[in-house]
Write a protein that holds these residues in place. Structure first.
Motif, PDB file in Angstrom:
ATOM      1  N   ALA A  77       8.992   8.131  -2.301  1.00 32.86           N
ATOM      2  CA  ALA A  77       8.768   6.979  -3.185  1.00 32.86           C
ATOM      3  C   ALA A  77       8.103   5.838  -2.428  1.00 32.86           C
ATOM      4  CB  ALA A  77      10.088   6.527  -3.797  1.00 32.86           C
ATOM      5  N   GLY A  78       8.489   5.664  -1.161  1.00 38.82           N
ATOM      6  CA  GLY A  78       7.889   4.611  -0.363  1.00 38.82           C
ATOM      7  C   GLY A  78       6.417   4.855  -0.103  1.00 38.82           C
ATOM      8  N   TYR A  79       6.055   6.093   0.218  1.00 36.75           N
ATOM      9  CA  TYR A  79       4.640   6.393   0.449  1.00 36.75           C
ATOM     10  C   TYR A  79       3.833   6.268  -0.851  1.00 36.75           C
ATOM     11  CZ  TYR A  79       5.794   7.772   5.179  1.00 36.75           C
ATOM     12  OH  TYR A  79       6.213   7.751   6.487  1.00 36.75           O
ATOM     13  N   ARG A  80       4.471   6.583  -1.958  1.00 43.21           N
ATOM     14  CA  ARG A  80       3.802   6.377  -3.246  1.00 43.21           C
ATOM     15  C   ARG A  80       3.566   4.883  -3.491  1.00 43.21           C
ATOM     16  NH1 ARG A  80       7.339   8.903  -6.039  1.00 43.21           N
ATOM     17  NH2 ARG A  80       6.485  10.887  -5.315  1.00 43.21           N
ATOM     18  N   ALA A  81       4.525   4.049  -3.101  1.00 47.98           N
ATOM     19  CA  ALA A  81       4.381   2.599  -3.256  1.00 47.98           C
ATOM     20  C   ALA A  81       3.252   2.057  -2.381  1.00 47.98           C
ATOM     21  CB  ALA A  81       5.696   1.903  -2.924  1.00 47.98           C
ATOM     22  N   VAL A  82       3.073   2.631  -1.182  1.00 50.10           N
ATOM     23  CA  VAL A  82       1.953   2.223  -0.337  1.00 50.10           C
ATOM     24  C   VAL A  82       0.632   2.504  -1.039  1.00 50.10           C
ATOM     25  CG1 VAL A  82       0.737   2.646   1.833  1.00 50.10           C
ATOM     26  CG2 VAL A  82       3.233   2.527   1.814  1.00 50.10           C
ATOM     27  N   ALA A  83       0.499   3.706  -1.595  1.00 47.51           N
ATOM     28  CA  ALA A  83      -0.737   4.061  -2.299  1.00 47.51           C
ATOM     29  C   ALA A  83      -0.981   3.144  -3.492  1.00 47.51           C
ATOM     30  CB  ALA A  83      -0.675   5.515  -2.751  1.00 47.51           C
ATOM     31  N   GLN A  84       0.086   2.775  -4.185  1.00 48.27           N
ATOM     32  CA  GLN A  84      -0.058   1.884  -5.335  1.00 48.27           C
ATOM     33  C   GLN A  84      -0.452   0.472  -4.910  1.00 48.27           C
ATOM     34  OE1 GLN A  84       0.028   2.507  -8.627  1.00 48.27           O
ATOM     35  NE2 GLN A  84       0.256   4.699  -8.181  1.00 48.27           N
ATOM     36  N   ALA A  85      -0.102   0.082  -3.687  1.00 46.93           N
ATOM     37  CA  ALA A  85      -0.427  -1.263  -3.216  1.00 46.93           C
ATOM     38  C   ALA A  85      -1.894  -1.421  -2.844  1.00 46.93           C
ATOM     39  CB  ALA A  85       0.454  -1.606  -2.013  1.00 46.93           C
ATOM     40  N   VAL A  86      -2.600  -0.308  -2.637  1.00 41.30           N
ATOM     41  CA  VAL A  86      -4.022  -0.358  -2.290  1.00 41.30           C
ATOM     42  C   VAL A  86      -4.844  -0.632  -3.542  1.00 41.30           C
ATOM     43  CG1 VAL A  86      -5.977   0.936  -1.361  1.00 41.30           C
ATOM     44  CG2 VAL A  86      -3.685   1.210  -0.352  1.00 41.30           C
ATOM     45  N   ASP A  87      -5.679  -1.637  -3.503  1.00 43.65           N
ATOM     46  CA  ASP A  87      -6.552  -1.972  -4.629  1.00 43.65           C
ATOM     47  C   ASP A  87      -7.819  -1.122  -4.516  1.00 43.65           C
ATOM     48  OD1 ASP A  87      -8.210  -3.042  -6.557  1.00 43.65           O
ATOM     49  OD2 ASP A  87      -7.883  -5.124  -5.971  1.00 43.65           O
ATOM     50  N   PRO A  88      -8.089  -0.227  -5.471  1.00 41.11           N
ATOM     51  CA  PRO A  88      -9.299   0.608  -5.380  1.00 41.11           C
ATOM     52  C   PRO A  88     -10.576  -0.207  -5.263  1.00 41.11           C
ATOM     53  CG  PRO A  88      -7.816   1.468  -7.066  1.00 41.11           C
ATOM     54  CD  PRO A  88      -7.251   0.134  -6.635  1.00 41.11           C
ATOM     55  N   ALA A  89     -10.569  -1.442  -5.754  1.00 42.86           N
ATOM     56  CA  ALA A  89     -11.771  -2.282  -5.643  1.00 42.86           C
ATOM     57  C   ALA A  89     -12.093  -2.648  -4.198  1.00 42.86           C
ATOM     58  CB  ALA A  89     -11.579  -3.549  -6.469  1.00 42.86           C
ATOM     59  N   ASP A  90     -11.099  -2.527  -3.324  1.00 44.65           N
ATOM     60  CA  ASP A  90     -11.330  -2.834  -1.901  1.00 44.65           C
ATOM     61  C   ASP A  90     -11.935  -1.668  -1.147  1.00 44.65           C
ATOM     62  OD1 ASP A  90     -10.304  -5.419  -2.110  1.00 44.65           O
ATOM     63  OD2 ASP A  90      -8.254  -4.770  -1.657  1.00 44.65           O
ATOM     64  N   LEU A  91     -12.011  -0.503  -1.769  1.00 42.51           N
ATOM     65  CA  LEU A  91     -12.486   0.698  -1.088  1.00 42.51           C
ATOM     66  C   LEU A  91     -13.965   0.900  -1.358  1.00 42.51           C
ATOM     67  CD1 LEU A  91      -9.456   2.994  -1.951  1.00 42.51           C
ATOM     68  CD2 LEU A  91      -9.727   1.438  -0.010  1.00 42.51           C
ATOM     69  N   ILE A  92     -14.749   0.017  -0.856  1.00 41.54           N
ATOM     70  CA  ILE A  92     -16.193   0.064  -1.104  1.00 41.54           C
ATOM     71  C   ILE A  92     -16.857   0.820   0.012  1.00 41.54           C
ATOM     72  CG2 ILE A  92     -18.282  -1.335  -1.355  1.00 41.54           C
ATOM     73  CD1 ILE A  92     -16.464  -3.564  -2.417  1.00 41.54           C
ATOM     74  N   GLY A  93     -17.723   1.780  -0.346  1.00 44.62           N
ATOM     75  CA  GLY A  93     -18.405   2.558   0.686  1.00 44.62           C
ATOM     76  C   GLY A  93     -19.860   2.731   0.362  1.00 44.62           C
TER      77      GLY A  93
END
Length: 420
Positions: free
Chosen positions: A404-420
């Protein structure tokens, strides 16, 4: 990173590029669609040695077949495999290798076995200190597919480059079983990966801009359910795929890794391995950095493997972060910083260590040095004590996370910040 190691890393990257051959270039031009190679799965190489669980790295292999199963993050029309002899003391002879779609356990799906070659040869050698990529193989994969890589190692290998905390099962058999569809011969198991450092796919342009999760055991997935692909990079790949905009998400965590201190068992320091493990992977657009908790904790207590404490200041940790940012920007890679999660109640926690964590987190949040910030300190904190992990996310040691904690980490990442 010393000069010989830097040179070997550069040579390895160049060798991998050359060895992909014309097959990769031809594949990139098919169907009139822009395609390029991108890493879709990775594991950071480590020196052979004792670690948290028993492993085969020190003894190596001889007349044995090694079968390893990994789940890719993004699919593609073709695949190539990266193998590392980064910490080998002698050339590594691969007598034969295959790739296949994974079945159950050590079994593979019928009819999916493909021979792996280098320069069209089924047997090949990886120089000491080097990594190479195989020729491309026509094996189409979808997002989140699992693949099996099988290596037959006929001659004694000596100690093996490996990744200690796979959080997944690898299999070993006596003799040559590289093409076996079934699992019967694979009677021995390990919770580490050996020689396998990457899987690349030839994908559509939408898969460009791979995301590298770079860090320590919190990235490696310690505390998650073995074999369930519940590390935070896995959860992030699932989240992005569910939105209909899949991205390659690469796990380059090493349990116990530190920003500023090299270790025989816990990996080269992050500032040294960043070029190989992040910038040396194809198609990378963004890196998420979650490093520093071990620099703090191992300033106060010995490492779990017995290394003595090495005092590291908050200023030295911040300088390490600045160096990672500098390297990323020099290669046009977007750098996202993650604050260090709570650790009160763990073996690492002291008042002095907590002051360091607060100082590092304040810098990550407010300095503007990173292109974006993931505030895991706040996302994972207990509602009743901001210095302690939320019990719902605690694996039990008050430092590492559960599923659950690792799932919460993934949820905390904003996909808009993952620009490539």
């Amino acid at each position: 990173m010393n000069a010989p190691r830097r040179l070997s890393s550069i040579l390895a990257i160049s060798l991998a590029t050359l060895l992909t051959g014309a097959g990769g270039a031809a594949a990139a031009q098919t169907s009139g669609v822009a395609r390029s190679w991108t890493a879709t799965w990775t594991a950071a190489p480590q020196r052979p040695g004792a670690n948290y669980t028993p492993n085969w790295s020190e003894q190596g292999f001889s007349d044995q077949t090694l079968r390893q199963v990994v789940r890719v993050s993004a699919g593609g029309s073709a695949v190539r495999i990266r193998l590392s002899n980064a910490y080998g003391s002698a050339p590594l002879k691969i007598a034969g290798a295959t790739v296949a779609r994974a079945g159950s356990g050590a079994a593979v799906r019928p009819g999916s076995v493909r021979q792996l070659t280098v320069k069209r040869a089924r047997a090949f050698t990886i120089p000491a200190g080097a990594e190479l990529a195989t020729d491309s193989v026509a094996l189409g994969l979808t997002d989140l597919d699992s693949v099996t890589v099988t290596l037959y190692l006929a001659a004694p290998t000596g100690p093996a480059t490996y990744h200690a905390q796979a959080m997944a099962t690898s299999y070993r058999a006596a003799g040559d079983h590289r093409a076996d569809p079934g699992s019967g011969a694979f009677t021995q198991t390990s919770l580490s990966w050996y020689y396998l450092s990457g899987v690349d796919v030839l994908g559509r342009a939408s898969h460009r801009g791979a995301v590298v999760a770079f860090g320590d055991s919190l990235t490696d997935g310690y505390g998650s359910t073995p074999g369930a692909d519940n590390r935070y990079p896995d959860e992030l790949a699932e989240r992005l795929a569910a939105t209909g905009r899949p991205r390659a998400v690469l796990n380059q965590g090493i349990g116990g890794n530190r920003l500023t201190v090299d270790s025989a068992w816990l990996g080269d320091k992050a500032t040294s391995r960043f070029r190989r493990d992040v910038l040396g992977r194809p198609g990378v657009g963004t890196v998420i950095v979650l490093e520093g908790i071990n620099d703090i904790g191992m300033s106060e207590a010995p490492s779990p493997l017995g290394a003595p404490p090495t005092d590291v200041s908050a200023e030295e940790i911040i300088a390490g972060h600045r160096e990672l940012i500098r390297q990323a920007r020099a290669q046009g890679v977007r750098a996202v910083g993650a604050t260090l999660p709570p650790m009160k109640g763990s073996r690492y926690h002291t008042a002095r260590g907590e002051a360091k964590r607060d100082a590092v987190n304040a810098w990550i949040r407010t300095s503007g040095a990173y292109d974006a910030v993931v505030d895991l300190d706040r996302a994972l904190a207990s509602p009743s004590d901001a210095d302690r992990l939320d019990p719902a996310y605690d694996s039990g040691d008050h430092l590492h996370l559960n599923d659950a904690g690792y799932r919460a980490v993934a949820q905390a990442v904003d996909p808009a910040d993952l620009i490539g």
